[in-house]
Design an enzyme around this catalytic site. Structure first.
Site, PDB file in Angstrom:
ATOM      1  N   GLY A 186       0.810  -1.218   0.000  1.00  0.00           N
ATOM      2  CA  GLY A 186       0.000   0.000   0.000  1.00  0.00           C
ATOM      3  C   GLY A 186       0.835   1.254   0.000  1.00  0.00           C
ATOM      4  O   GLY A 186       2.014   1.227  -0.379  1.00  0.00           O
ATOM      5  N   ALA A 187       0.216   2.391   0.414  1.00  0.00           N
ATOM      6  CA  ALA A 187       0.862   3.709   0.315  1.00  0.00           C
ATOM      7  C   ALA A 187       1.434   3.864  -1.097  1.00  0.00           C
ATOM      8  O   ALA A 187       2.616   4.145  -1.290  1.00  0.00           O
ATOM      9  CB  ALA A 187       1.944   3.880   1.384  1.00  0.00           C
ATOM     10  N   LEU A 188       0.557   3.664  -2.060  1.00  0.00           N
ATOM     11  CA  LEU A 188       0.987   3.529  -3.449  1.00  0.00           C
ATOM     12  C   LEU A 188       1.526   4.825  -4.031  1.00  0.00           C
ATOM     13  O   LEU A 188       1.066   5.916  -3.686  1.00  0.00           O
ATOM     14  CB  LEU A 188      -0.192   3.034  -4.299  1.00  0.00           C
ATOM     15  CG  LEU A 188      -0.812   1.712  -3.845  1.00  0.00           C
ATOM     16  CD1 LEU A 188      -1.971   1.331  -4.763  1.00  0.00           C
ATOM     17  CD2 LEU A 188       0.214   0.593  -3.798  1.00  0.00           C
TER      18      LEU A 188
ATOM     19  N   HIS B 130       4.515   1.929  -8.043  1.00  0.00           N
ATOM     20  CA  HIS B 130       3.537   0.830  -8.010  1.00  0.00           C
ATOM     21  C   HIS B 130       2.609   0.912  -9.222  1.00  0.00           C
ATOM     22  O   HIS B 130       2.285  -0.105  -9.836  1.00  0.00           O
ATOM     23  CB  HIS B 130       2.653   0.934  -6.755  1.00  0.00           C
ATOM     24  CG  HIS B 130       3.372   0.792  -5.460  1.00  0.00           C
ATOM     25  ND1 HIS B 130       3.519   1.831  -4.574  1.00  0.00           N
ATOM     26  CD2 HIS B 130       3.974  -0.289  -4.878  1.00  0.00           C
ATOM     27  CE1 HIS B 130       4.169   1.421  -3.501  1.00  0.00           C
ATOM     28  NE2 HIS B 130       4.469   0.144  -3.661  1.00  0.00           N
TER      29      HIS B 130
ATOM     30  N   GLN C 264       7.823  -9.107   7.950  1.00  0.00           N
ATOM     31  CA  GLN C 264       9.043  -8.731   7.228  1.00  0.00           C
ATOM     32  C   GLN C 264       9.689  -7.482   7.823  1.00  0.00           C
ATOM     33  O   GLN C 264      10.683  -6.994   7.311  1.00  0.00           O
ATOM     34  CB  GLN C 264       8.772  -8.563   5.733  1.00  0.00           C
ATOM     35  CG  GLN C 264       7.987  -7.324   5.338  1.00  0.00           C
ATOM     36  CD  GLN C 264       7.692  -7.298   3.843  1.00  0.00           C
ATOM     37  OE1 GLN C 264       6.896  -8.074   3.330  1.00  0.00           O
ATOM     38  NE2 GLN C 264       8.351  -6.405   3.122  1.00  0.00           N
TER      39      GLN C 264
ATOM     40  N   GLU D 198      12.554  -2.882  -9.451  1.00  0.00           N
ATOM     41  CA  GLU D 198      13.999  -3.159  -9.320  1.00  0.00           C
ATOM     42  C   GLU D 198      14.649  -2.326  -8.213  1.00  0.00           C
ATOM     43  O   GLU D 198      15.815  -2.526  -7.909  1.00  0.00           O
ATOM     44  CB  GLU D 198      14.703  -2.875 -10.653  1.00  0.00           C
ATOM     45  CG  GLU D 198      14.425  -3.948 -11.683  1.00  0.00           C
ATOM     46  CD  GLU D 198      15.126  -3.706 -13.000  1.00  0.00           C
ATOM     47  OE1 GLU D 198      15.597  -2.572 -13.241  1.00  0.00           O
ATOM     48  OE2 GLU D 198      15.179  -4.660 -13.799  1.00  0.00           O
ATOM     49  N   LYS D 199      13.895  -1.387  -7.634  1.00  0.00           N
ATOM     50  CA  LYS D 199      14.486  -0.640  -6.510  1.00  0.00           C
ATOM     51  C   LYS D 199      14.854  -1.620  -5.400  1.00  0.00           C
ATOM     52  O   LYS D 199      15.898  -1.508  -4.785  1.00  0.00           O
ATOM     53  CB  LYS D 199      13.528   0.423  -5.978  1.00  0.00           C
ATOM     54  CG  LYS D 199      14.163   1.211  -4.819  1.00  0.00           C
ATOM     55  CD  LYS D 199      13.326   2.377  -4.396  1.00  0.00           C
ATOM     56  CE  LYS D 199      12.147   1.961  -3.569  1.00  0.00           C
ATOM     57  NZ  LYS D 199      12.500   1.433  -2.228  1.00  0.00           N
TER      58      LYS D 199
ATOM     59  N   GLN E  10      15.378  -8.093  -3.142  1.00  0.00           N
ATOM     60  CA  GLN E  10      14.078  -8.769  -2.987  1.00  0.00           C
ATOM     61  C   GLN E  10      13.700  -9.505  -4.277  1.00  0.00           C
ATOM     62  O   GLN E  10      13.229 -10.638  -4.245  1.00  0.00           O
ATOM     63  CB  GLN E  10      12.998  -7.742  -2.639  1.00  0.00           C
ATOM     64  CG  GLN E  10      11.582  -8.275  -2.749  1.00  0.00           C
ATOM     65  CD  GLN E  10      10.547  -7.322  -2.195  1.00  0.00           C
ATOM     66  OE1 GLN E  10      10.374  -7.239  -0.985  1.00  0.00           O
ATOM     67  NE2 GLN E  10       9.850  -6.603  -3.056  1.00  0.00           N
TER      68      GLN E  10
ATOM     69  N   SER F 231       9.413   5.824  -3.244  1.00  0.00           N
ATOM     70  CA  SER F 231       9.269   4.867  -2.152  1.00  0.00           C
ATOM     71  C   SER F 231       8.136   5.349  -1.258  1.00  0.00           C
ATOM     72  O   SER F 231       7.966   6.560  -1.067  1.00  0.00           O
ATOM     73  CB  SER F 231      10.572   4.812  -1.342  1.00  0.00           C
ATOM     74  OG  SER F 231      10.328   4.245  -0.073  1.00  0.00           O
TER      75      SER F 231
HETATM   76  O1  PAF Z   1       7.993  -4.809  -1.930  1.00  0.00           O
HETATM   77  C1  PAF Z   1       7.034  -4.849  -1.146  1.00  0.00           C
HETATM   78  O2  PAF Z   1       6.211  -3.946  -1.092  1.00  0.00           O
HETATM   79  C2  PAF Z   1       6.877  -6.034  -0.209  1.00  0.00           C
HETATM   80  O3  PAF Z   1       8.105  -6.485   0.227  1.00  0.00           O
HETATM   81  C3  PAF Z   1       6.048  -7.181  -0.814  1.00  0.00           C
HETATM   82  C4  PAF Z   1       6.720  -7.781  -2.026  1.00  0.00           C
HETATM   83  C5  PAF Z   1       4.665  -6.658  -1.191  1.00  0.00           C
HETATM   84  C6  PAF Z   1       5.859  -8.290   0.228  1.00  0.00           C
HETATM   85  O4  PAF Z   1       5.228  -7.830   1.370  1.00  0.00           O
END
Ligand code: PAF
Length: 278
Positions: A30-32, A36, A60, A147-148, A152, A184
């Site tokens: 979220g917080a798009l 995104h 996480q 890719e930021k 991940q 971000s």
């Molecule tokens: O990149 C993110 O926003 C998060 O790490 C993800 C991939 C949605 C997993 O919670």
């Protein structure tokens, strides 16, 4: 656009799309922002149905303050997703996602011992747990990641290989503000002064990229670290020049063809990451 708060609602919404639709999936917390939305637009162009998840995944976060302060605005996210043509939003709460304490343990070997993995213990296991569960629910044809979060992306690719998942992973270029700052969700937490300072991070990454013919990787790392430490109000966590596939630091430019310089730095009380291909 259908909003699903539970797994059952999600299954029903997916069933209503017909038999075996081509599904593009964008997992988010979220917080798009535009980064995104670029992923969602690409998913829209390349698939029949677009699913976006909005879930701030507590497992996480290795820092409870970071979790608490993580920006949340579902109403705004839904408006933005509607505008870009998202079909289904899955926005579960913690109890829906984790009815019991998750126990899955993944092993990504050397990929998870460097950079983010070294500074955020448990972070990638938490990412892998939620992404695997989301993939199992959504069953996407293709999933899109920025890719930021370069490390991940490597971890997700490793997860897909280890678990033999039938999903194609697409990495999409970092979207930047007009002054170069990588977009971000955490940028909204920067003070006005820190927001003015923040573009210096990308400038140093770009300057470093231009010095490949002048320095060895080890010398360039020292140069970049010195520059980054000069930015006011910052605390550098790491700057590494790594093999883009193995994510291990390189000593010679000839070690590999695809290399990436990655940085994590605190600006005030906001932790920012960025990278450039080098
Ligand atoms: O990149 C993110 O926003 C998060 O790490 C993800 C991939 C949605 C997993 O919670």
């Amino acid at each position: 656009m259908i909003l699903c708060r539970t797994k059952t609602e999600l299954q029903d919404a997916l069933k209503a799309q017909g038999a075996n639709p081509i599904i593009g999936f964008v997992p988010t917390m979220g917080a798009l922002h535009e980064g995104h939305l670029a992923l969602v637009r690409q998913a829209k162009r390349e698939n029949e149905v677009v699913v976006v998840s909005v879930f701030v995944n507590p497992i996480q976060f290795n820092n409870s303050e970071d979790l608490e302060k993580y920006p949340k605005d579902l109403e705004r996210d839904l408006d933005l997703l509607k505008e870009v043509g998202c079909d289904i939003v899955f926005a579960p709460d913690n109890a829906e996602m984790y009815p019991e304490k998750p126990t899955e343990i993944y092993n990504f070997g050397a990929l998870e011992t460097v950079m983010e993995g070294a500074f955020r213990p448990g972070h990638f296991n938490g990412v892998a747990v939620v992404v695997k569960r989301l993939f199992d629910l959504v069953k996407p044809t293709t999933a899109y990641f920025g890719e930021k979060d370069f490390q991940q992306l490597a971890i997700i690719r490793a997860l897909v290989e280890q678990e033999n998942l039938a999903v194609e992973i697409v990495g999409c270029p970092t979207v930047r503000e007009h002054d170069g700052l990588a977009m971000s969700s955490r940028n909204t937490r920067l003070s006005e002064e820190d927001r003015r300072i923040a573009p210096q991070i990308y400038k140093i990454l770009r300057d470093s990229r231009d010095l490949v013919d002048v320095f060895t990787p080890v010398q360039l790392k020292t140069f970049a670290e010195e520059q980054l430490k000069k930015i006011p109000r910052t605390k550098l966590e790491y700057f590494e020049i790594v093999n883009a596939k193995t994510l291990q630091p390189i000593e010679n430019w000839e070690d590999c063809r695809r290399r990436i310089a990655c940085v994590a730095i605190w600006l005030g009380d906001v932790r920012l990451i960025d990278n450039v291909k080098i």
